[in-house]
Design a protein around this motif. Structure first.
Motif, PDB file in Angstrom:
ATOM      1  N   LEU A 191       0.810  -1.213   0.000  1.00 36.19           N
ATOM      2  CA  LEU A 191       0.000   0.000   0.000  1.00 36.19           C
ATOM      3  C   LEU A 191       0.846   1.267   0.000  1.00 36.19           C
ATOM      4  O   LEU A 191       0.392   2.326  -0.418  1.00 36.19           O
ATOM      5  CB  LEU A 191      -0.934  -0.005   1.218  1.00 36.19           C
ATOM      6  N   LYS A 192       2.091   1.175   0.446  1.00 41.90           N
ATOM      7  CA  LYS A 192       2.918   2.383   0.530  1.00 41.90           C
ATOM      8  C   LYS A 192       3.259   2.941  -0.848  1.00 41.90           C
ATOM      9  O   LYS A 192       3.677   4.090  -0.961  1.00 41.90           O
ATOM     10  CB  LYS A 192       4.194   2.097   1.309  1.00 41.90           C
ATOM     11  N   TYR A 193       3.092   2.140  -1.896  1.00 41.04           N
ATOM     12  CA  TYR A 193       3.347   2.634  -3.240  1.00 41.04           C
ATOM     13  C   TYR A 193       2.129   3.353  -3.830  1.00 41.04           C
ATOM     14  O   TYR A 193       2.216   3.886  -4.940  1.00 41.04           O
ATOM     15  CB  TYR A 193       3.730   1.479  -4.169  1.00 41.04           C
ATOM     16  N   VAL A 194       1.015   3.350  -3.117  1.00 38.34           N
ATOM     17  CA  VAL A 194      -0.224   3.924  -3.645  1.00 38.34           C
ATOM     18  C   VAL A 194      -0.633   5.177  -2.892  1.00 38.34           C
ATOM     19  O   VAL A 194      -1.007   6.180  -3.502  1.00 38.34           O
ATOM     20  CB  VAL A 194      -1.364   2.882  -3.604  1.00 38.34           C
ATOM     21  N   VAL A 195      -0.582   5.147  -1.559  1.00 39.73           N
ATOM     22  CA  VAL A 195      -1.008   6.291  -0.751  1.00 39.73           C
ATOM     23  C   VAL A 195       0.085   6.632   0.244  1.00 39.73           C
ATOM     24  O   VAL A 195       1.024   5.864   0.465  1.00 39.73           O
ATOM     25  CB  VAL A 195      -2.331   5.992  -0.006  1.00 39.73           C
ATOM     26  N   GLY A 196      -0.066   7.795   0.881  1.00 45.27           N
ATOM     27  CA  GLY A 196       0.914   8.251   1.835  1.00 45.27           C
ATOM     28  C   GLY A 196       0.786   7.559   3.187  1.00 45.27           C
ATOM     29  O   GLY A 196      -0.137   6.791   3.456  1.00 45.27           O
ATOM     30  N   TYR A 197       1.735   7.862   4.058  1.00 46.29           N
ATOM     31  CA  TYR A 197       1.788   7.210   5.363  1.00 46.29           C
ATOM     32  C   TYR A 197       0.593   7.563   6.236  1.00 46.29           C
ATOM     33  O   TYR A 197       0.150   6.756   7.043  1.00 46.29           O
ATOM     34  CB  TYR A 197       3.086   7.582   6.082  1.00 46.29           C
ATOM     35  N   PHE A 198       0.087   8.788   6.104  1.00 45.64           N
ATOM     36  CA  PHE A 198      -0.995   9.211   6.986  1.00 45.64           C
ATOM     37  C   PHE A 198      -2.294   8.459   6.686  1.00 45.64           C
ATOM     38  O   PHE A 198      -3.067   8.165   7.585  1.00 45.64           O
ATOM     39  CB  PHE A 198      -1.230  10.716   6.848  1.00 45.64           C
ATOM     40  N   ASP A 199      -2.551   8.156   5.420  1.00 49.19           N
ATOM     41  CA  ASP A 199      -3.789   7.470   5.040  1.00 49.19           C
ATOM     42  C   ASP A 199      -3.641   5.960   5.004  1.00 49.19           C
ATOM     43  O   ASP A 199      -4.640   5.243   4.988  1.00 49.19           O
ATOM     44  CB  ASP A 199      -4.254   7.958   3.659  1.00 49.19           C
ATOM     45  N   ARG A 200      -2.412   5.467   4.984  1.00 44.35           N
ATOM     46  CA  ARG A 200      -2.202   4.036   4.775  1.00 44.35           C
ATOM     47  C   ARG A 200      -2.821   3.184   5.871  1.00 44.35           C
ATOM     48  O   ARG A 200      -3.527   2.214   5.601  1.00 44.35           O
ATOM     49  CB  ARG A 200      -0.698   3.747   4.667  1.00 44.35           C
ATOM     50  N   GLU A 201      -2.585   3.538   7.118  1.00 47.72           N
ATOM     51  CA  GLU A 201      -3.075   2.727   8.228  1.00 47.72           C
ATOM     52  C   GLU A 201      -4.600   2.713   8.281  1.00 47.72           C
ATOM     53  O   GLU A 201      -5.210   1.663   8.518  1.00 47.72           O
ATOM     54  CB  GLU A 201      -2.502   3.245   9.555  1.00 47.72           C
ATOM     55  N   VAL A 269      -3.035  -0.445 -12.476  1.00 50.06           N
ATOM     56  CA  VAL A 269      -3.028   0.537 -11.406  1.00 50.06           C
ATOM     57  C   VAL A 269      -2.466   1.849 -11.911  1.00 50.06           C
ATOM     58  O   VAL A 269      -2.988   2.912 -11.659  1.00 50.06           O
ATOM     59  CB  VAL A 269      -2.193   0.010 -10.218  1.00 50.06           C
ATOM     60  N   ARG A 270      -1.367   1.784 -12.666  1.00 46.21           N
ATOM     61  CA  ARG A 270      -0.722   2.999 -13.104  1.00 46.21           C
ATOM     62  C   ARG A 270      -1.532   3.661 -14.206  1.00 46.21           C
ATOM     63  O   ARG A 270      -1.972   3.025 -15.154  1.00 46.21           O
ATOM     64  CB  ARG A 270       0.684   2.687 -13.626  1.00 46.21           C
ATOM     65  N   GLY A 271      -1.739   4.965 -14.094  1.00 47.01           N
ATOM     66  CA  GLY A 271      -2.416   5.712 -15.130  1.00 47.01           C
ATOM     67  C   GLY A 271      -3.924   5.614 -15.105  1.00 47.01           C
ATOM     68  O   GLY A 271      -4.585   5.996 -16.056  1.00 47.01           O
ATOM     69  N   LEU A 272      -4.506   5.061 -14.012  1.00 45.58           N
ATOM     70  CA  LEU A 272      -5.954   4.938 -13.938  1.00 45.58           C
ATOM     71  C   LEU A 272      -6.498   5.834 -12.846  1.00 45.58           C
ATOM     72  O   LEU A 272      -5.845   6.113 -11.854  1.00 45.58           O
ATOM     73  CB  LEU A 272      -6.360   3.494 -13.658  1.00 45.58           C
TER      74      LEU A 272
END
Length: 283
Positions: A191-201, A269-272
């Motif tokens: 998940l860390k490749y998609v969203v930031g640390y604050f929203d990941r958890e 995932v990429r570009g969508l």
């Protein structure tokens, strides 16, 4: 080939400047690399050797390839300075780093592949001559280590260790941890490749709650669709789609509570951009 002098062209393939500081340190009067006949060349066309630093980013790949091709046909010595240039370092499986298709990006291969090694292999596959490659690991390597590597390329010193290649296949063994926690940590890493640390958890906890409610893959897919309708933010919806595909893959590999034959949507995932109604379309 024994060289009396060595003209070196410095090639930065995405370094942080740590190795560059040590590289230029050997040219100062304190270390005085010119006593060994080592001088910097202003153009790769005049260079015997290429001193490469950095993990070889995608953006630097083609320029680096053309720079090596511009060197004289021989000796074309490559000196990989720093762990990043040797193997990609800690960035070896990052999205901006160039990796050959056969190298993969699973992150479990050993030895790690990346850096100038990938470029050298591509050049040799194309029939281009590439001379000896000297690897000087370190983050960054000390000036004495760089001097030793240059002296090794000049034939002034002998290698202290010989190369070893490990060919024994070692199967992956699952640690003695609960399967649930193992899958959760794998999802967290993905998940860390998609969203930031604050929203990941928060997103991961919401997804695990949906997994706990679902009794089959079909039901899980329906719950995720409902979640995406209630949370119209595109990045949240995209993250849930990514988690769904990754969870079903891990569930098939390890086996857990959710069983079923349904597969997650196979959209890239990429570009969508995922809209509020759950449909994916190009940006």
């Amino acid at each position: 080939m024994r060289l009396r002098s060595l003209y070196v062209f410095h090639l930065d393939t995405g370094a942080c400047n740590g190795c560059e500081i040590e590289l230029f340190d050997i040219l100062t009067p304190y270390y005085d690399a010119e006593r060994l006949g080592v001088r910097l060349a202003a153009s790769p066309r005049h260079a015997h050797a290429m001193a490469a630093t950095g993990p070889l980013t995608r953006q630097a790949y083609y320029a680096a390839k053309e720079a090596i091709k511009a060197m004289p046909p021989k000796p074309r010595i490559i000196v990989a300075i720093g762990t990043c240039a040797c193997s990609g370092g800690i960035f070896y499986n990052g999205y901006p780093i160039y990796r050959r298709p056969e190298s993969g990006r699973e992150g479990q291969e050993y030895p790690r592949r990346g850096g100038i090694f990938e470029l050298v292999q591509d050049l040799r596959d194309e029939g281009e001559y590439v001379g000896p490659v000297v690897y000087i690991p370190g983050c960054p390597p000390r000036p004495e280590e760089i001097l030793y590597g240059v002296a090794l390329a000049l034939g002034l010193v002998e290698k202290q260790v010989k190369g070893e290649y490990y060919t024994e296949e070692v199967g992956f063994e699952l640690p003695e941890y609960p399967i649930e926690e193992r899958i959760r940590l794998s999802l967290r890493e993905r998940l860390k490749y998609v969203v930031g640390y604050f929203d990941r958890e928060r997103i991961l906890e919401d997804f695990m709650e949906l997994v706990a409610k679902a009794k089959s893959a079909e039901e899980l897919h329906g719950l995720i669709q409902g979640y995406c309708l209630k949370n119209p933010e595109p990045r949240v919806s995209l993250a849930m789609r990514v988690l769904e595909r990754e969870f079903l893959r891990l569930n098939e590999k390890y086996g857990w509570e959710v069983k079923g034959s349904a597969e997650a949507p196979q959209s890239e995932v990429r570009g969508l951009q995922v809209s509020a109604d759950g449909d994916a379309g190009p940006r």
